[in-house]
Scaffold this active site. Structure first.
Site, PDB file in Angstrom:
ATOM      1  CD  GLU A 170      52.489  88.651  54.218  1.00 48.93           C
ATOM      2  OE1 GLU A 170      52.491  88.202  53.065  1.00 48.93           O
ATOM      3  OE2 GLU A 170      53.197  88.228  55.141  1.00 48.93           O
ATOM      4  CB  VAL A 208      58.265  79.359  68.061  1.00 49.32           C
ATOM      5  CG1 VAL A 208      57.088  79.513  69.023  1.00 49.32           C
ATOM      6  CG2 VAL A 208      58.182  78.021  67.342  1.00 49.32           C
ATOM      7  CG  ASP A 233      52.246  82.679  61.203  1.00 49.23           C
ATOM      8  OD1 ASP A 233      53.350  82.381  60.704  1.00 49.23           O
ATOM      9  OD2 ASP A 233      52.127  83.403  62.207  1.00 49.23           O
ATOM     10  CB  THR A 244      63.708  80.647  51.633  1.00 45.50           C
ATOM     11  OG1 THR A 244      63.499  79.374  52.241  1.00 45.50           O
ATOM     12  CG2 THR A 244      65.146  80.736  51.142  1.00 45.50           C
ATOM     13  CE  LYS A 258      54.799  82.379  64.013  1.00 44.70           C
ATOM     14  NZ  LYS A 258      54.148  83.701  64.051  1.00 44.70           N
ATOM     15  CD  GLU A 302      63.883  80.933  70.747  1.00 43.80           C
ATOM     16  OE1 GLU A 302      62.657  80.901  70.565  1.00 43.80           O
ATOM     17  OE2 GLU A 302      64.449  80.461  71.744  1.00 43.80           O
ATOM     18  CB  ALA A 325      61.403  91.502  56.523  1.00 38.78           C
TER      19      ALA A 325
END
Lengths: 317, 177
Positions: free
Chosen positions: A190, A133, A201, A77, A205, A130, A10
């Site tokens: 997902e 995060v 995740d 990726t 960050k 950038e 995406a």
């Protein structure tokens, strides 16, 4: 600038689509199996059609994209943990060729920050990240503007999927499994939601923010973070929080050399209690109090806008 | 870092009441009327002071500003205030515990928390929508000494881990959001 976009998910797709809008040219585009390159600019629409119809962007070897002529390598990726490959290898190749690198992939700066910075020091290229995060939110550039020296702590909601689930559970009085299934139907979660709901995740960050705040004095990786997810939060916990004017949010905190992610009680009316997929980051500044940055923390065009903002910050080559 | 003037804190007020009907109620009015949230009242009827007064200990929550108003209002009503303030419990922590609370002996969990820390459990709400044999949640309010909140949370974390309970913590220091 000439961009080589690696990764056709995406974010990579959106970067390719929006690059021209920001005055840049995509000269190479690669997915995991193939690549297309053209020094004058690839046909973005045709390439994306090919990706949709044939499942690949072109016919060339993916390595040709990384080896081609470009000013900026956009690494989009999927995030990988541990050695952060293949993303890290792409960063290494580009920096050794004195090219700039803009990351959307969190792996290299979350798991191998010191290695990335060491490569950057030896290179004429610059690394910016950038987009890693908080999607569209300008978190790292704001930290950079304020100077990491003058920021004592950051905390925030950095995962839209977990936040959507918690807000729906609270608003509808539904259980975790029910809301997760709904989020999956809506495409918010997902099929394998582990990365989001177990806090990984958000932790990545936070680790990236911790690395930026530490300014090389210490390196953080995911292993340094204390991470709890939301999958064991029952509806009754949200109900009790609500009775007390509070709610539960998956909060990531970077403070006092610690990185912690976990479900936290926050007042329902607090800025941190964003709802739905919205994200927020709070910076505690030494001289200017608290700064809130809120917005869309994920999504193709949102994250691509952060990537392209980074491209705009790079020095001309 | 937090807006401490808006933050609700736990306070303890010790009063000595004249042994007359209605005195306790009269003492509670200035608290409730000025926005104090009563947590507990300990009326030591059997423990009369040498002056023949009855000691009463009131735990309440209020913002610092409201607490000052409450103390003034009590003084205006000529109550003997022996101790007013946040000396004992100045920080209130709210946490939510989830899991097999009842099967893992909730009262044992609570006494473990009180024993391992100097905190006192001032309020407890339990929600067990699927029955007490299933997963339930409890909201605890803990009153603790100023600056001890992180120690208390550390202790609660390990007690929760032992019983495989999920803990939803408040934000750590400075994080009043």
């Amino acid at each position: 600038m000439k961009l080589a976009v690696i990764g056709a998910g995406a974010v990579g797709r959106s970067v390719a689509e929006l690059a021209a809008d920001y005055g840049h040219t995509v000269t190479a585009f690669a997915d995991s199996a193939s690549a297309v390159t053209d020094a004058d600019g690839i046909d973005v629409t045709g390439t994306l059609t090919s990706k949709d119809e044939q499942g690949r962007v072109g016919t060339a070897d993916p390595e040709t994209a990384i080896a081609s002529e470009y000013d900026v390598l956009v690494e989009a990726t999927p995030t990988t943990l541990g050695d952060a490959e293949p993303g890290f290898g792409h960063v290494e190749t580009a920096l050794k060729r004195d090219r700039h690198v803009v990351l959307a992939n969190k792996g290299p700066v979350a798991e191998r920050y010191a290695d990335v910075r060491a490569l950057e020091r030896e290179s004429d290229g610059t690394v910016l990240f950038e987009a890693t995060v908080g999607g569209a939110m300008p978190v790292l550039s704001t930290i950079d503007d304020f100077d990491p020296e003058h920021i004592s702590a950051t905390r925030g909601v950095l995962n839209g999927t977990a936040n959507f689930i918690l807000s729906r559970m609270a608003a509808e009085g539904l259980g975790y499994e029910h809301v997760l299934a709904e989020a999956q139907d809506l495409g918010v979660a997902e099929a394998d939601p582990t990365f989001d709901v177990e806090g990984t995740d958000a932790a990545l960050k936070c680790v990236i923010v911790a690395n930026v705040l530490a300014q090389g004095e210490r390196e953080y990786t995911l292993e340094d973070a204390e991470v709890d997810g939301i999958s064991s939060i029952p509806g009754s916990a949200l109900e009790l929080a609500q009775e007390d004017g509070r709610t539960v949010r998956l909060i990531g905190e970077v403070a006092n050399d610690e990185v912690r992610v976990g479900p936290r009680l926050v007042p329902e009316t607090a800025a941190l209690a964003v709802s739905g997929t919205r994200n927020i980051v709070q910076l505690e500044t030494d001289h200017a109090g608290r700064l809130n940055i809120s917005g869309r923390g994920a999504g193709g065009p949102e994250t691509a806008s952060a990537v392209l903002a980074d491209v705009g910050r790079l020095p001309e080559r | 870092m937090s807006d401490s003037q808006d933050e609700v804190r736990a306070y303890t007020i010790r009063l000595e009441l004249v042994d007359e009907p209605g005195e306790l109620l009269r003492a509670l009015h200035p608290i409730a009327d000025n926005g104090g949230n009563l947590l507990s009242i300990f009326h030591e009827r059997g423990n009369v002071t040498p002056r023949g007064h009855i000691p009463v200990e009131v735990d309440l929550e209020a913002t610092p500003e409201r607490f000052d108003t409450i103390v003034e209002a009590l003084q205006d009503e000529n109550f003997d205030i022996i101790q007013a303030g946040a000396e004992r419990y100045s920080e209130a922590l709210t946490i939510v515990l989830s899991g097999h609370l009842v099967n893992t002996d909730l009262s044992d969990t609570l006494s473990n928390i009180q024993e391992a820390t100097d905190a006192s459990v001032t309020d407890l709400s339990l929600s067990a929508p699927a029955g007490t044999n299933d997963v339930s949640s409890a909201r605890l309010r803990l009153a603790t000494e100023e600056g001890k909140a992180n120690d208390v949370l550390d202790a609660v974390r390990s007690i929760a881990a032992e019983k495989d309970l999920t803990i939803v913590e408040p934000l750590t220091a400075g994080g009043s959001a």
